[in-house]
Design an enzyme around this catalytic site. Structure first.
Site, PDB file in Angstrom:
ATOM      1  N   GLU A   1      -2.927   2.324  32.632  1.00 47.79           N
ATOM      2  CA  GLU A   1      -2.685   2.771  31.257  1.00 47.79           C
ATOM      3  C   GLU A   1      -1.666   1.814  30.664  1.00 47.79           C
ATOM      4  OE1 GLU A   1      -4.292   4.966  29.741  1.00 47.79           O
ATOM      5  OE2 GLU A   1      -5.032   6.448  31.168  1.00 47.79           O
TER       6      GLU A   1
ATOM      7  N   CYS B   1       2.870   4.942  23.729  1.00 48.17           N
ATOM      8  CA  CYS B   1       1.779   3.976  23.915  1.00 48.17           C
ATOM      9  C   CYS B   1       0.755   4.103  22.794  1.00 48.17           C
ATOM     10  CB  CYS B   1       1.130   4.169  25.270  1.00 48.17           C
ATOM     11  SG  CYS B   1       0.635   5.862  25.569  1.00 48.17           S
TER      12      CYS B   1
HETATM   13  P1  NAD Z   1       6.862  -2.098  32.213  1.00 49.78           P
HETATM   14  O1  NAD Z   1       5.517  -2.648  32.480  1.00 49.78           O
HETATM   15  O2  NAD Z   1       7.989  -3.025  32.023  1.00 49.78           O
HETATM   16  O3  NAD Z   1       7.319  -1.142  33.434  1.00 49.78           O
HETATM   17  C1  NAD Z   1       6.532  -0.052  33.854  1.00 49.78           C
HETATM   18  C2  NAD Z   1       6.880   0.257  35.300  1.00 49.78           C
HETATM   19  O4  NAD Z   1       6.472  -0.837  36.144  1.00 49.78           O
HETATM   20  C3  NAD Z   1       8.356   0.465  35.583  1.00 49.78           C
HETATM   21  O5  NAD Z   1       8.503   1.486  36.555  1.00 49.78           O
HETATM   22  C4  NAD Z   1       8.774  -0.878  36.168  1.00 49.78           C
HETATM   23  O6  NAD Z   1       9.916  -0.802  36.999  1.00 49.78           O
HETATM   24  C5  NAD Z   1       7.555  -1.235  36.980  1.00 49.78           C
HETATM   25  N1  NAD Z   1       7.384  -2.666  37.258  1.00 49.78           N
HETATM   26  C6  NAD Z   1       7.975  -3.725  36.660  1.00 49.78           C
HETATM   27  N2  NAD Z   1       7.506  -4.879  37.187  1.00 49.78           N
HETATM   28  C7  NAD Z   1       6.602  -4.532  38.129  1.00 49.78           C
HETATM   29  C8  NAD Z   1       5.760  -5.285  39.009  1.00 49.78           C
HETATM   30  N3  NAD Z   1       5.763  -6.613  39.014  1.00 49.78           N
HETATM   31  N4  NAD Z   1       4.943  -4.595  39.824  1.00 49.78           N
HETATM   32  C9  NAD Z   1       4.906  -3.253  39.813  1.00 49.78           C
HETATM   33  N5  NAD Z   1       5.673  -2.487  39.015  1.00 49.78           N
HETATM   34  C10 NAD Z   1       6.520  -3.129  38.186  1.00 49.78           C
HETATM   35  O7  NAD Z   1       6.683  -1.109  30.993  1.00 49.78           O
HETATM   36  P2  NAD Z   1       7.819  -0.318  30.212  1.00 49.78           P
HETATM   37  O8  NAD Z   1       8.602  -1.304  29.420  1.00 49.78           O
HETATM   38  O9  NAD Z   1       8.528   0.591  31.159  1.00 49.78           O
HETATM   39  O10 NAD Z   1       6.948   0.607  29.233  1.00 49.78           O
HETATM   40  C11 NAD Z   1       6.516   0.186  27.987  1.00 49.78           C
HETATM   41  C12 NAD Z   1       5.056  -0.202  28.018  1.00 49.78           C
HETATM   42  O11 NAD Z   1       4.283   0.842  28.593  1.00 49.78           O
HETATM   43  C13 NAD Z   1       4.453  -0.416  26.643  1.00 49.78           C
HETATM   44  O12 NAD Z   1       3.642  -1.564  26.644  1.00 49.78           O
HETATM   45  C14 NAD Z   1       3.584   0.809  26.424  1.00 49.78           C
HETATM   46  O13 NAD Z   1       2.539   0.646  25.525  1.00 49.78           O
HETATM   47  C15 NAD Z   1       3.135   1.094  27.801  1.00 49.78           C
HETATM   48  N6  NAD Z   1       2.733   2.497  27.939  1.00 49.78           N
HETATM   49  C16 NAD Z   1       1.403   2.788  28.035  1.00 49.78           C
HETATM   50  C17 NAD Z   1       0.978   4.107  28.125  1.00 49.78           C
HETATM   51  C18 NAD Z   1      -0.479   4.447  28.227  1.00 49.78           C
HETATM   52  O14 NAD Z   1      -0.803   5.590  28.541  1.00 49.78           O
HETATM   53  N7  NAD Z   1      -1.385   3.526  27.973  1.00 49.78           N
HETATM   54  C19 NAD Z   1       1.933   5.128  28.128  1.00 49.78           C
HETATM   55  C20 NAD Z   1       3.283   4.798  28.027  1.00 49.78           C
HETATM   56  C21 NAD Z   1       3.669   3.467  27.947  1.00 49.78           C
END
Ligand code: NAD
Length: 470
Positions: free
Chosen positions: A243, A277
């Site tokens: 997602e 999101c």
């Molecule tokens: P992010 O991708 O920076 O982090 C998400 C999670 O992934 C965190 O727990 C982070 O620690 C972890 N992470 C970071 N690097 C990683 C790696 N290399 N491998 C595995 N895990 C890793 O996202 P964010 O800044 O926390 O959230 C914002 C983003 O999330 C926005 O783009 C938003 O649109 C998206 N989002 C999408 C939905 C959906 O349902 N489509 C819902 C909420 C947020």
């Protein structure tokens, strides 16, 4: 007093073997907690525990799993004030919104509890009987973002457990506290090792995606991180639900009721300070309504009380973190530099905390960064159109496709336009509405797989076709 939070591995709360990391309140920038940093070895232990626990948990009856999930929902309900307080402190959103997040978590827990996992009779003849069964996968890792930390953790964990999997939870290091509380509650009701949590900010997420004994990753976060998850998961062919980011467009047709639409658009665009999101992130308005709708949106923005989420009068909280705030400032400055009109907001507030007021941008090019990039914050660019075909083309000219909406006086006409949007969800005269029984997920680079509904639950299973020759 600053609380310290540990890892949960095999039913035991454990210290991280590395230096703890700090969690800050985005309204005050004060450190509110420290959290254990899990090492790769501790991740191994958590996965071993979850693998062992799976042998039993997969065979626990559906009825018992259903009761357990309802008991978890009962305990969450009892702890709702404490959880809402944790959400405000770590995430920043106003208390009323945090309470809504907890209520949403309860609703999704109860929905997952009540779900049935069907056995489908595909064919029965005198010679044969063919059934389609669904089986749990094994160890599922949940990786969650910082915007709706509690609710998204529920979205991942509840169906995973309901389907008979065991879970490793990895919350965002920016907002781990409400998830730790959720895990603590779940752990009261399930055998040891069924739920584990590894917090950390030193690459533990990446280590999870490469772990050979994890069967599935359910990931919510940005598109670039999702791509990295997918790359790492390839070696062991993990199942994935991704997602990812969205840049939802909305099209406003001629003759739309301005006041009603302004209220709906504001709610959808600035939900959780725009850090959602499927928030409405680009607004295409027919020239006949452009001035009036822009002015109505500005009025609503100016009525907001921006402040600390714990203050009763606050309707609009801070951005969650410095990096997100920097991105917002950068995008707004870029738009200003290219001649856009910043109708309201547009400047960081001159006070402690990551406060940026709701911002409306008009006279902005469809090619500007604030339109093309997911701003994920309290900024809404409004683009004028004359020809509906142009508006549809602009809405679809986007790499991601999470949600989208069309607003108009004739709902049939608006529905025809909505069905032409390239998005996983298309709304008419509303936006960003989700509920437990309706599958939700994106297309294009917003990821794949869905959450919620039967389709969402079945993503936590693998199928087995049973072919019986009579
Ligand atoms: P992010 O991708 O920076 O982090 C998400 C999670 O992934 C965190 O727990 C982070 O620690 C972890 N992470 C970071 N690097 C990683 C790696 N290399 N491998 C595995 N895990 C890793 O996202 P964010 O800044 O926390 O959230 C914002 C983003 O999330 C926005 O783009 C938003 O649109 C998206 N989002 C999408 C939905 C959906 O349902 N489509 C819902 C909420 C947020």
């Amino acid at each position: 007093m600053i609380n310290h939070y540990k890892l949960l591995i095999n039913g035991q709360w454990q210290e991280g073997a590395d230096q703890a990391f700090e969690v800050k309140n985005p309204s005050t920038l004060e450190t509110i907690a420290t959290c254990a940093n899990a090492t790769p070895e501790q991740l191994d232990l958590a996965v071993e525990a979850a693998t062992e626990a799976f042998k039993h948990w997969r065979n626990v009856s559906h009825a018992e799993k259903q009761q357990i999930l309802h008991r978890i929902a009962d305990d969450v309900t009892e702890a709702r004030d404490e959880i809402a307080t944790l959400i405000v402190a770590e995430q920043g959103k106003p208390l009323f919104l945090a309470r809504g997040e907890v209520e949403g978590g309860v609703a999704w827990l109860r929905y997952a509890a009540d779900q049935e996992i069907p056995v489908e009779l595909v064919e029965e003849t005198a010679e044969k009987r063919i059934e389609l069964h669904r089986k749990p996968l094994g160890v599922v890792a949940s990786i969650t973002p910082w915007n709706w930390p509690f609710m998204i953790a529920v979205w991942h964990i509840a169906p995973a457990l309901r389907a008979g999997n065991t879970v490793i939870s990895k919350p965002s290091s920016l907002t781990p506290l409400s998830t730790i509380k959720l895990v603590e509650i779940i752990n009261r009701h399930v055998p040891q090792g069924v739920i584990n949590i590894v917090t950390g900010e030193r690459g533990i997420g990446s280590a999870i995606t490469q772990h050979s004994a994890i069967q599935k990753i359910v990931f919510t976060g940005s598109t670039p991180t999702g791509q990295s998850v997918m790359r790492n998961a390839a070696d062991t062919l993990k199942r994935l639900t991704l997602e990812l980011g969205g840049n939802d467009a909305a099209i406003v047709l001629p003759g739309t009721d301005i006041n009603k639409t302004a209220a709906g658009v504001f709610a959808a665009a600035f939900l959780n300070m725009g850090q959602t999101c499927a928030a409405l992130k680009r607004l295409y308005v027919h020239e006949s309504e452009y001035e009036a709708l822009s002015a109505a949106l500005v009025r609503i923005c100016q009525e907001q009380v921006v402040g600390d989420g714990f203050e009763e009068s606050t309707t609009f909280g801070p951005v969650q973190n410095q990096a997100q705030l920097d991105l917002i400032i950068d995008l707004v400055e870029d738009a200003r530099h290219h001649g856009a009109n910043i109708m309201c907001g547009g400047e960081r507030l001159n006070r402690e905390g990551y406060f940026f007021p709701p911002t409306i941008i008009t006279d902005v090019s469809n090619h500007s960064r604030v339109v093309k990039e997911e701003q994920f914050g309290p900024v809404l660019p409004i683009i004028k159109y004359t020809d509906l075909e142009d508006a549809i083309a602009m809405a679809n000219d986007c790499e991601v496709g999470l949600g989208g909406s069309v607003w108009g006086p004739d709902s049939n006409a608006a529905t025809v336009v909505a069905s032409r949007l390239e998005s996983g969800v298309a709304w008419v005269n509303t936006h960003a509405q989700i509920q437990p029984n309706t599958p939700f997920g994106g297309c294009k680079m917003s990821g794949f797989g869905v959450e919620f509904g039967l389709e969402g639950l079945l993503e936590f299973t693998s199928h087995q076709l049973l072919y019986l020759s009579k």
